[in-house]
Every structure is written in structure tokens, then in C-alpha cells.
Scaffold this motif. Structure first.
Motif, PDB file in Angstrom:
ATOM      1  N   ASP A 131      -3.119   6.052  -1.497  1.00 42.62           N
ATOM      2  CA  ASP A 131      -3.276   4.592  -1.519  1.00 42.62           C
ATOM      3  C   ASP A 131      -1.923   3.910  -1.421  1.00 42.62           C
ATOM      4  N   THR A 132      -1.958   2.620  -1.179  1.00 38.09           N
ATOM      5  CA  THR A 132      -0.738   1.862  -0.880  1.00 38.09           C
ATOM      6  C   THR A 132       0.252   1.827  -2.042  1.00 38.09           C
ATOM      7  N   ARG A 133      -0.217   2.054  -3.265  1.00 46.02           N
ATOM      8  CA  ARG A 133       0.707   2.049  -4.411  1.00 46.02           C
ATOM      9  C   ARG A 133       1.720   3.181  -4.318  1.00 46.02           C
ATOM     10  N   HIS A 134       1.406   4.179  -3.493  1.00 44.30           N
ATOM     11  CA  HIS A 134       2.301   5.323  -3.333  1.00 44.30           C
ATOM     12  C   HIS A 134       3.024   5.315  -1.998  1.00 44.30           C
ATOM     13  N   ASN A 176      -0.782  -5.317   6.855  1.00 44.20           N
ATOM     14  CA  ASN A 176       0.176  -4.819   5.871  1.00 44.20           C
ATOM     15  C   ASN A 176       1.435  -4.294   6.545  1.00 44.20           C
ATOM     16  N   SER A 218       0.391  -6.585  -5.943  1.00 46.63           N
ATOM     17  CA  SER A 218       0.749  -5.594  -6.963  1.00 46.63           C
ATOM     18  C   SER A 218       0.476  -4.171  -6.500  1.00 46.63           C
ATOM     19  N   ASP A 219      -0.473  -3.994  -5.566  1.00 45.20           N
ATOM     20  CA  ASP A 219      -0.791  -2.660  -5.057  1.00 45.20           C
ATOM     21  C   ASP A 219       0.072  -2.265  -3.862  1.00 45.20           C
ATOM     22  N   TYR A 220       1.035  -3.104  -3.510  1.00 42.76           N
ATOM     23  CA  TYR A 220       1.901  -2.842  -2.366  1.00 42.76           C
ATOM     24  C   TYR A 220       3.369  -2.963  -2.814  1.00 42.76           C
ATOM     25  N   PRO A 221       3.884  -1.977  -3.548  1.00 45.18           N
ATOM     26  CA  PRO A 221       5.229  -2.105  -4.134  1.00 45.18           C
ATOM     27  C   PRO A 221       6.342  -2.309  -3.117  1.00 45.18           C
ATOM     28  N   ARG A 224       6.112  -5.811  -1.925  1.00 40.81           N
ATOM     29  CA  ARG A 224       6.515  -6.674  -3.036  1.00 40.81           C
ATOM     30  C   ARG A 224       8.032  -6.744  -3.159  1.00 40.81           C
ATOM     31  N   HIS A 252       9.883   0.489  -9.274  1.00 38.76           N
ATOM     32  CA  HIS A 252       9.223   1.179  -8.164  1.00 38.76           C
ATOM     33  C   HIS A 252      10.104   2.158  -7.398  1.00 38.76           C
ATOM     34  N   VAL A 255       9.087   5.652  -6.138  1.00 38.18           N
ATOM     35  CA  VAL A 255       8.054   5.788  -5.112  1.00 38.18           C
ATOM     36  C   VAL A 255       8.670   5.768  -3.711  1.00 38.18           C
TER      37      VAL A 255
END
Length: 480
Positions: A131-134, A176, A218-221, A224, A252, A255
Motif C-alpha cells: 500500500d501507499t504508506r510503504h 498520485n 496521511s496514507d501517502y508519506p 506529504r 517517515h 520508508v
């Protein structure tokens, strides 16, 4: 012959890569030209010594052919080998990312209507991408888009449109990737000082900034951090944006890939330098903290090495903050991480800088006499530090001689940029002016101060202004 494109490229191969290239050439699927194999056998014998005598055109020709030398024939052979080397490098680059291979598999499975193969590979790829958080690299965002786009095409040809659609997922993935790239290039532009310049305005950047400010990222560090960096540059006078960005980066950075961490930390460091240049000394503490973070998380290192410039900057800031114990430990513990050819000069130069800051000027001069001047990087630093020491010691005759030799060095050395020449020329000019000022010439001292303050190019401007303060104090309160 040695400077040909072929041998220039071959020299970049390490032993493992060179052996793989030889196996590549010997595959009948890739190459059926026996003459190329003969030439490859010879290159294997001489590797890695691609010296001019071993690459003589007549010698290379005799290795392959047994007739009279034909230059055009040899050129064609070398050109064919170069094309195979370029193909090898491109395939190696492609295979280095397993997801590239899986994406090509999907295309092949779709074309052949191998649905079970397609679906299992698609599930495997989605699990890898996560997922995008990673997501720590822009390629992650691009791969996500490419995967959704491929699924879109698969649904088209497998007649699944009536049952489901992933157009929304494809569009979101594209958005994105596009948003990230726009924010990133906006940051790069701002980092070079062109903050929202009308002549360099990036298409849709303002609209994208407005859009991102209104959605949950918040799910796209990675997105962000680039958004916050751009806000930091755009609103440079409001430090809250810097501190918000710094915290996000600290949160972050584990990551992100190395390349993106280096870029993002550089933005924060350059912001601090900008504030320091405006006289905000509190930002020395900020950049010092950033430097220490890049040491602990590895961002400061490239291929396991620390650049001499980074090394110098860390020592300089540490000295300014009077963190001498930390600086001395740093020099001892990290000098071995510099490229070997820079280690001794950097150790001597930075230790001399510490001594100067501790007002151990004689020890600093003694050390500086051991600096090798072959590299302009050290020649400039060493001479400018000696200038400051001789000025502070009142050794004006030695200082005048040093200034004259320094001017000659700047004039004769063709590797020094014009910007550096102007900066160091300014230091020399105003240092020589200051030593001519007599105690009763207060107005002259003020004039020099005004010149230094407004001059476009002066190295160590703050040091010169500090010396003027000391001189003013001495002139007003002469020692009895």
C-alpha cells in the motif's frame, strides 16, 4: 582505440559483470557471430588491463582475422560488439527489478489469454507493491499506476467490463504519481531559489498545491513530505512550516529510498542555510541536528563514503556551536569514511579549524603547513584560514605576503569557478583594507563595514564584520 565508446563502456564492468557479459555473448540465442567470440576470448585474456598497446587496431584485427588489415571490417566488428554490450546492460537493468519482469509476464499472459497465469501473477505483484504508506520512491507510484492500467486492459479483452471496472483505481494511481512528480519538481525549482517565479512557473502547480491541502494525504508519506517541503519554501518567512516538515521527515524517512531521503534532507538543510545567511543563528542548531540525523540514518553516506564537503560542513557547524568534544570525536570516528585520497588533508584541515576556534592559533598554523595544495578544495580553505589567523595575531607582513600569493593562485588556477574567485578575492580585498585602518580612522572603518555588508561576493563575510567590531571596541577603549 582505448578511448572508443566500446572500451570506455567495458572498463566500467567489474569482474562479475564482465564474466556475465562473456556468458551472454556465448549464448547462441544472443550471438551467432564467431568473430565476436574470438574477440571476446582475447578481451578475457587482457581484462582488466585495457591499455593502448593491447588495444592496438592491427593487433585486434590479427586476433580475429588472418588476412590483410581492413579498417572498415574491424570497425563493423567493434560496432556489433558495442551493440551487444548495450543490449546486455539494458537487460541487466531490466532484470534487476523483478517487478519489471512480472509486468511483462502480465502482458504476455493477457495476449495469450492465460487467465489463471495472469491472475496469480497479478496477485503476486499487488502483494509486492503493497500500500501507499510503504511507497518510498516515485517508481512505486508509477508501478502502481502501470499495474492498474494493465488490469484495465485485461478487463477490456477478457470481457469483464459488465461485471467490474477498475477505471477509478487506475485514475487514482495516475493522479498520485502525477501529483508527486509535480510537487517534487516544484520543490527542486524552489530549492534553487526560483520560488514560484512567474517566468519559471510550473503548469498546474498552484492548483495541485490547493488540491493537496484539501485532501487527506496521511496514507501517502512521500507526497506529504514533498507537499510540506514546498510549503516550507513557499512560506519561508514562517518557520512553522519548516518544523512541520522536519517532523514529518523524521517520522517517515525509514520508508523512503536513499535517493529520496538525500533530496528531502537537502531541502531542509538548504532552508536552514538560507535562514543562517539572513543572520538567524538559531538555525545553526537546526542544521546541526539534521546533520546528526543523516549520520545516524545513513543518508549522509554515498556508497559507504562521506563526501569531504559534508565532512567539512559538519565540523564547521559543530565548531560554531562550540561542540568541540563532539567535533573531535566526529573527526576521529568518521575520517576513515572519506575517500582515501582526501582523508589526510581533511583530518589536518578540520583539526586546524578546531584549534583556531579554540584560539590555539600556533597549533593551527603548524598543522596547516602540512596540507597538500594539489586539490583546490584544500588550497582555498587552508589559505583563507591562515589569512584569518595572521590577521588575528597581528602578523600583517606575513599576511600581506600570503594575500599576494593567494591572488596569484586564484588567477592562475583554471579549475576554480568564477564565483569562488570573486568570493575569495573579496575576502583578500577587505582583509587588506582593514589592516591599513588607523585607530583614529573611525569613518574609514564604517565605510569598509558598509562595503562588506553590501558587496555581492565576499567569503567569510561574518568573520570580517566580527573583526570590525573588535577593532571598533579596541579603538574606543585602547589598552593603556
Amino acid at each position: 582505440m582505448k578511448d572508443s565508446k566500446l572500451f570506455e563502456a567495458l572498463e566500467t564492468l567489474n569482474a562479475k559483470e564482465f564474466n556475465k557479459f562473456l556468458k551472454f555473448l556465448r549464448s547462441p540465442y544472443i550471438n551467432e557471430n564467431r568473430n565476436i567470440l574470438l574477440l571476446a576470448d582475447y578481451l578475457q585474456e587482457i581484462y582488466p588491463e585495457f591499455t593502448p598497446d593491447k588495444l592496438d587496431r592491427l593487433l585486434l584485427y590479427k586476433v580475429v582475422y588472418d588476412d590483410e588489415f581492413n579498417d572498415l571490417r574491424l570497425r563493423h566488428l567493434l560496432s556489433d560488439l558495442l551493440k551487444l554490450l548495450e543490449l546486455f546492460l539494458s537487460i541487466e537493468g531490466f532484470l534487476s527489478d523483478e517487478q519489471n519482469v512480472d509486468m511483462k509476464k502480465l502482458v504476455a499472459f493477457r495476449d495469450r489469454e492465460l487467465n489463471k497465469h495472469y491472475q496469480s501473477t497479478d496477485r503476486k505483484l499487488r502483494k509486492k507493491i503493497g500500500d501507499t504508506r510503504h511507497f518510498g520512491d516515485d517508481l512505486d507510484y508509477f508501478k502502481k499506476y502501470a499495474l492498474e492500467k494493465e488490469m484495465n486492459q485485461y478487463m477490456e479483452v477478457s470481457n469483464q467490463r459488465a461485471e467490474m471496472t477498475n477505471i477509478a483505481e487506475t485514475s487514482e494511481a495516475l493522479d498520485n504519481y502525477f501529483v508527486l512528480q509535480k510537487l517534487r519538481y516544484g520543490c527542486i525549482q524552489a530549492n534553487y531559489g526560483n520560488v514560484f517565479s512567474k517566468s519559471l512557473k510550473l503548469f498546474l502547480l498552484d492548483e495541485i498545491v490547493d488540491y493537496v491541502s484539501e485532501v487527506n494525504i496521511s496514507d501517502y508519506p512521500l507526497i506529504r513530505c514533498y507537499y510540506l517541503a514546498l510549503q516550507m519554501f513557499k512560506n519561508s518567512g514562517d518557520t512553522i512550516h519548516y518544523f512541520t516538515y522536519k517532523e514529518a521527515l523524521k517520522e517517515h524517512n525509514q520508508v523512503f529510498t536513499k535517493h529520496f531521503n538525500v533530496e528531502l534532507y537537502k531541502f531542509a538543510q538548504n532552508y536552514c542555510i538560507g535562514r543562517i545567511n539572513k543572520g538567524e543563528s538559531a538555525f545553526f542548531n537546526e542544521i546541526f541536528e539534521l546533520y546528526k540525523q543523516t549520520l545516524s540514518n545513513g543518508v549522509a553516506f554515498s556508497s559507504g563514503e562521506l563526501s569531504p564537503t559534508n565532512f567539512k560542513n559538519m565540523v564547521t557547524v559543530g565548531c560554531y556551536l562550540k561542540q568541540f568534544a563532539w567535533v573531535q570525536d566526529f573527526i576521529r570516528d568518521y575520517i576513515s569514511y572519506l575517500p582515501e585520497e582526501h582523508q589526510e588533508n581533511s583530518r589536518v584541515m578540520m583539526t586546524a579549524l578546531v584549534y583556531w576556534n579554540l584560539e590555539k592559533r600556533s597549533e593551527a598554523v603548524r598543522l596547516l603547513s602540512r596540507v597538500e595544495y594539489d586539490d583546490p578544495f584544500y588550497a582555498l580553505d587552508s589559505r583563507s584560514l591562515l589569512m584569518k589567523i595572521y590577521f588575528e595575531l597581528g602578523e600583517y607582513e606575513v599576511l600581506r605576503s600570503l594575500c599576494e600569493s593567494f591572488k596569484i593562485y586564484l588567477k592562475r588556477n583554471k579549475t576554480i569557478s568564477e564565483a569562488h574567485i570573486n568570493n575569495y578575492t573579496g575576502l583578500i580585498k577587505y582583509t587588506l583594507k582593514l589592516i591599513k585602518v588607523k585607530p583614529w580612522q573611525h569613518e574609514k572603518l564604517l565605510d569598509i563595514k558598509s562595503e562588506i555588508t553590501t558587496a555581492p561576493s565576499v567569503y567569510n563575510r561574518s568573520w570580517l564584520l566580527d573583526q570590525i567590531k573588535h577593532m571598533q571596541s579596541e579603538f574606543m577603549n585602547p589598552m593603556v
